[in-house]
Enzyme design. Structure first.
Site, PDB file in Angstrom:
ATOM      1  N   GLU A 193      12.242  60.196 -35.604  1.00  0.00           N
ATOM      2  CA  GLU A 193      12.604  60.638 -34.231  1.00  0.00           C
ATOM      3  C   GLU A 193      12.050  62.006 -34.066  1.00  0.00           C
ATOM      4  OE1 GLU A 193      13.934  62.243 -31.483  1.00  0.00           O
ATOM      5  OE2 GLU A 193      15.979  61.960 -32.035  1.00  0.00           O
ATOM      6  N   CYS A 221      16.076  66.859 -27.785  1.00  0.00           N
ATOM      7  CA  CYS A 221      14.869  65.879 -28.024  1.00  0.00           C
ATOM      8  C   CYS A 221      14.708  65.090 -26.773  1.00  0.00           C
ATOM      9  CB  CYS A 221      14.829  64.964 -29.169  1.00  0.00           C
ATOM     10  SG  CYS A 221      16.567  63.978 -29.138  1.00  0.00           S
TER      11      CYS A 221
HETATM   12  P1  NDP Z   1      10.790  70.758 -38.489  1.00  0.00           P
HETATM   13  O1  NDP Z   1      10.421  69.452 -38.022  1.00  0.00           O
HETATM   14  O2  NDP Z   1      10.177  71.865 -39.326  1.00  0.00           O
HETATM   15  O3  NDP Z   1      12.298  70.512 -39.335  1.00  0.00           O
HETATM   16  C1  NDP Z   1      13.179  69.396 -39.085  1.00  0.00           C
HETATM   17  C2  NDP Z   1      13.844  69.030 -40.696  1.00  0.00           C
HETATM   18  O4  NDP Z   1      12.663  68.668 -41.584  1.00  0.00           O
HETATM   19  C3  NDP Z   1      14.483  70.244 -41.161  1.00  0.00           C
HETATM   20  O5  NDP Z   1      15.650  69.841 -41.728  1.00  0.00           O
HETATM   21  C4  NDP Z   1      13.602  70.825 -41.918  1.00  0.00           C
HETATM   22  O6  NDP Z   1      14.117  71.581 -43.111  1.00  0.00           O
HETATM   23  C5  NDP Z   1      12.964  69.541 -42.534  1.00  0.00           C
HETATM   24  N1  NDP Z   1      11.695  69.647 -43.297  1.00  0.00           N
HETATM   25  C6  NDP Z   1      10.547  70.316 -43.086  1.00  0.00           C
HETATM   26  N2  NDP Z   1       9.680  70.290 -43.838  1.00  0.00           N
HETATM   27  C7  NDP Z   1      10.041  69.342 -44.923  1.00  0.00           C
HETATM   28  C8  NDP Z   1       9.495  68.994 -46.258  1.00  0.00           C
HETATM   29  N3  NDP Z   1       8.241  69.087 -46.510  1.00  0.00           N
HETATM   30  N4  NDP Z   1      10.461  67.991 -46.564  1.00  0.00           N
HETATM   31  C9  NDP Z   1      11.561  67.869 -46.459  1.00  0.00           C
HETATM   32  N5  NDP Z   1      12.287  68.259 -45.391  1.00  0.00           N
HETATM   33  C10 NDP Z   1      11.422  69.083 -44.492  1.00  0.00           C
HETATM   34  O7  NDP Z   1      11.443  71.268 -36.972  1.00  0.00           O
HETATM   35  P2  NDP Z   1      12.306  72.426 -36.578  1.00  0.00           P
HETATM   36  O8  NDP Z   1      13.596  72.315 -36.751  1.00  0.00           O
HETATM   37  O9  NDP Z   1      11.515  73.608 -37.439  1.00  0.00           O
HETATM   38  O10 NDP Z   1      11.739  72.523 -35.175  1.00  0.00           O
HETATM   39  C11 NDP Z   1      10.400  72.636 -34.695  1.00  0.00           C
HETATM   40  C12 NDP Z   1      10.029  71.763 -33.452  1.00  0.00           C
HETATM   41  O11 NDP Z   1      10.522  70.457 -33.503  1.00  0.00           O
HETATM   42  C13 NDP Z   1      10.978  72.378 -32.328  1.00  0.00           C
HETATM   43  O12 NDP Z   1      10.519  73.587 -31.673  1.00  0.00           O
HETATM   44  C14 NDP Z   1      10.620  71.265 -31.498  1.00  0.00           C
HETATM   45  O13 NDP Z   1       9.717  71.263 -30.746  1.00  0.00           O
HETATM   46  C15 NDP Z   1      10.857  70.299 -32.350  1.00  0.00           C
HETATM   47  N6  NDP Z   1      12.084  69.478 -32.640  1.00  0.00           N
HETATM   48  C16 NDP Z   1      12.393  68.125 -32.168  1.00  0.00           C
HETATM   49  C17 NDP Z   1      13.558  67.733 -32.085  1.00  0.00           C
HETATM   50  C18 NDP Z   1      13.951  66.367 -31.830  1.00  0.00           C
HETATM   51  O14 NDP Z   1      15.002  65.831 -31.739  1.00  0.00           O
HETATM   52  N7  NDP Z   1      13.090  65.278 -31.449  1.00  0.00           N
HETATM   53  C19 NDP Z   1      14.574  68.320 -32.849  1.00  0.00           C
HETATM   54  C20 NDP Z   1      14.554  69.561 -33.234  1.00  0.00           C
HETATM   55  C21 NDP Z   1      13.160  70.261 -33.187  1.00  0.00           C
HETATM   56  P3  NDP Z   1      14.156  73.160 -42.809  1.00  0.00           P
HETATM   57  O15 NDP Z   1      14.906  73.614 -41.789  1.00  0.00           O
HETATM   58  O16 NDP Z   1      15.027  73.459 -43.995  1.00  0.00           O
HETATM   59  O17 NDP Z   1      12.850  73.793 -43.096  1.00  0.00           O
END
Ligand code: NDP
Length: 692
Positions: free
Chosen positions: A256, A295
């Site tokens: 998502e 989101c």
């Molecule tokens: P990310 O996609 O970077 O992170 C989301 C999750 O994935 C976090 O728990 C992160 O952990 C984890 N993650 C990242 N890389 C890996 C990996 N290689 N293996 C396993 N887990 C991983 O999103 P962000 O939270 O940094 O947000 C960035 C952008 O995403 C926002 O600015 C927004 O645009 C969008 N976003 C969208 C959402 C939605 O609900 N659709 C919600 C939040 C953000 P960790 O934090 O430890 O890196």
């Protein structure tokens, strides 16, 4: 150092090399340090597959669902603790209602639905039985059984509680142990919530593990038994989806991701209408709740071209008069900070990209007024409204500014609005604001296929609507294309089934009865008749409590003949004098009837008279009748008999009775099937002495 919870123990790294500092979003003060250096992810996965599976497998679906209810109650009692921590993420009290209370409420809904709509076993039947041989000795159907691996959640920073609980509810009911990997920035709130759940004493060993910090190797240890539910950016989703174990190893993966959700003002909903006011209210709410870090937030405000100025003005006026940016711990604050300075910079960059692409800044912006909020220390971002002369500017349909930002776009007609919405490439949700059913239908046809959910807003539902931005456990949350292509919530219990495998099973009625715990027609039965009951040779199934009743316990009545007088008397007493029952000539002219026929409800009523055991006993109530189908007409001088068989027994966890579903078949004197249906009853678990 924020601990992880692995293999049923709290764990912190001994000598971490890589440590991240997490700061208060409003003040910049340090909150915690976070590191997973040396954490044995493989062991966590193995623990889930072994200990977690065993612990959850000892419980039935209803028992697990009931535990969820009590876990929700425990969290409710301790939610102030979660609120206090959530303050530090920049979230306001209104935001806590979405994240903390919303998460708890979601657990409650799953608990209730699980106990009402699923059987109290560990096998769920899906759909009807197919008869695959003429004589009924070979059948086919579909069942769901739980996955045998781990339910891995990788969550976003914006909903540290709800994000976990909305996924945990379904996987817990399914019986699949969870490994939670919250986003590092707000993991301290998730950690507190996990700690509370464990403290409740209701979580079986291995059923929940928590990785507080990054887990870059997590997918390396997963295979076809495991399920990953990811929430976050489209880029990370894409990267994880490309992982070898997803591509080749069969890891189940749903995502998502961010989407550019639209709110569309209908052509009939111009300024001065109640719809217009509801629209402005909804867009400003969706921009500012969680400071726009949702989101589902409205990124594109699509309105009739002639109303662009009025919409911009109304948004500006409402936002300026209502938004007080600041620390959520200040009472005056209505909108808090973004989750971190990094996010603040990220949103600033996204707005800059939109401006460079041709956007006009109507309110806010990276340099905009943040009032008295501490702009130095905190990650504040002012509500920002942009407008575009060219509504087809590619960036406005592609760049997500994950903060309180929306772009107003003008459309020419409904088709144009549909096309603009589609440029988002697939979204979680859209609001269509109209009071015209035809306009609503045109939008449903136009945008349905690229949206997970569509809210139709008008003055009738404006007050009662749960809102554009609230995913509900009852409905789909997820969306096609850019929104990730998954269903994080499938709409009710479909979410539970994401953690189960649907399998076609084929076999004889006896074997499928054994496999499913539900009696199938043609399977062995333990038959009582009026004669064997009278002689004391057999016990009428209505005299058996749940402790004694078994599926396949059956009562087969004798024949009863229908006279013309019975039909006419039933017509007279019910007032149902439909010609097929009362007018011989007209009935004979009807292609389906030989002559006057008995009312179907007369037959069903008589069947009750034929199978009932009238004395007080363990059967407490008849709560309904399902799947009724009349198959052969019964005319006067025909006879009917009924066969009633205990088909499914569902003892309640919380009461001293349960539900029994009885397969019911009416035959005529030629052994043709007249009607089939399920009778639903409530039956006591134990016999009371006075009934014995
Ligand atoms: P990310 O996609 O970077 O992170 C989301 C999750 O994935 C976090 O728990 C992160 O952990 C984890 N993650 C990242 N890389 C890996 C990996 N290689 N293996 C396993 N887990 C991983 O999103 P962000 O939270 O940094 O947000 C960035 C952008 O995403 C926002 O600015 C927004 O645009 C969008 N976003 C969208 C959402 C939605 O609900 N659709 C919600 C939040 C953000 P960790 O934090 O430890 O890196």
């Amino acid at each position: 150092m924020l601990p992880s919870y692995i293999q049923d123990s709290w764990w912190t790294p001994e000598d971490p090399q890589k440590v991240a500092e997490v700061h208060d979003a409003s003040t910049g003060e340090p909150v915690c340090r976070i590191s997973t250096d040396g954490l044995d992810t493989r062991a966590a996965v193995e623990h889930a597959r072994s200990v977690g599976q065993a612990g959850l497998g000892e419980l039935t679906i209803h028992q697990r669902a009931l535990r969820l209810k009590h876990i929700a109650g425990y969290l409710d009692e301790h939610k102030e603790e979660l609120y206090a921590l959530s303050d530090r993420t920049g979230a306001t009290r209104r935001d806590h209602l979405i994240d903390v209370d919303g998460g708890i409420g979601t657990l409650r809904v799953f608990s209730s639905k699980g106990r009402k709509e699923l059987p109290n076993t560990n096998v769920i039947i899906d759909g009807d039985v197919e008869q695959l041989s003429r004589d009924g000795s070979f059948l086919g159907e579909h069942i769901y059984t739980r996955l045998t691996g781990a339910a891995v959640q990788i969550n976003a920073f914006n909903f540290p509680v709800w994000g976990m609980l909305e996924k945990l509810g379904p996987s817990f009911i399914a019986g699949v142990p969870t490994i939670v990997k919250p986003a590092s920035q707000t993991a301290y709130v998730t950690q507190a919530c996990v700690r509370l759940m464990l403290e409740s004493g209701l979580v079986p060993d291995g059923a929940i593990q928590l990785i507080s910090g990054s887990a870059r190797d997590l997918l390396d240890h997963l295979d076809h038994r495991d399920h990953v539910a990811f929430t976050g950016s489209a880029a990370t989703a894409q990267m994880l989806r490309s992982h070898r174990n997803v591509q080749e190893g069969g890891v189940r993966f749903t995502a998502e991701t961010d989407s550019l959700n639209a709110a569309i003002l209908g052509p009939d909903a111009g300024p001065g209408t109640p719809e217009f006011d509801a629209f402005i209210k909804s867009v400003t709410l969706e921009m500012t709740a969680k400071a726009g870090q949702k989101c589902t937030a409205v990124r594109r405000t699509i309105v009739p071209s002639e109303h662009v100025d009025a919409v911009v003005e109304a948004l500006r006026s409402r936002l300026e008069s209502r938004v007080v940016l600041g620390d959520p711990r200040d009472e005056a604050t209505t909108v808090g900070a973004l989750a971190s300075k990094d996010q603040q910079a990220e949103v600033g960059r996204a707005v800059q990209t939109l401006l460079s692409a041709g956007g006009t800044l109507c309110l806010g912006g990276p340099e905009g007024d943040v009032g008295t909020a501490d702009a130095e220390a905190g990650a504040f971002f002012p509500p920002t409204v942009l407008s575009f002369d060219d509504a087809r500017t590619p960036e406005v349909h592609a760049v997500e500014a994950f903060g309180p930002v929306t772009s107003v776009l003008g459309y020419a007609d409904v088709d144009d609005a549909v096309e603009l919405a589609a440029l988002g490439g697939g979204s979680l949700v859209a609001t269509v604001c109209t009071h015209d059913p035809e306009t609503a239908a045109a939008f449903a046809r136009g945008i349905g296929s690229h949206h997970g959910r569509v809210l139709f807003l008008d003055h009738d539902d404006a007050k009662t609507s749960t809102g554009h931005g609230s995913p509900l456990p009852h409905l789909v949350h997820g969306g096609p294309g850019r929104a990730g292509g998954g269903e994080e919530l499938g709409g009710g219990l479909r979410a539970v089934k994401h953690y189960m495998q649907r399998t076609a099973v084929q076999g004889s009625p006896d074997l499928l009865t054994g496999v499913t715990g539900v009696w199938h027609r043609g399977a062995r039965a333990n038959t009582a008749t009026p004669a064997t009951v009278a002689s004391g040779e057999a016990v009428h199934p209505f005299r058996k409590s749940l402790a004694e009743l078994r599926i396949g316990d059956q009562f087969a009545s004798g024949l009863r003949t229908v006279d013309l007088e019975d039909i006419l008397a039933f017509a007279e007493s019910t007032g149902d004098t439909f010609y097929a029952h009362t007018d011989e000539e007209a009935a004979m002219a009807n292609p389906f009837f030989p002559r006057r026929v008995a009312h179907g409800y007369l037959l069903v009523s008589w069947a009750a008279g034929l199978f009932v055991e009238p004395a007080p006993g363990p059967v407490l109530a008849n709560t309904g009748l399902e799947n009724l189908s009349f198959q052969t007409p019964v005319t006067y001088d025909d006879s009917i008999r009924v066969t009633l068989t205990a088909k499914q027994i569902i003892p309640r966890e919380t009461d001293d009775y349960g539900e029994v579903r009885w397969d019911t078949v009416l035959h005529n004197q030629h052994d043709e099937v007249v009607a089939t249906y399920d009778v639903l009853t409530r039956v006591a678990k134990e016999k009371k002495p006075e009934w014995a």
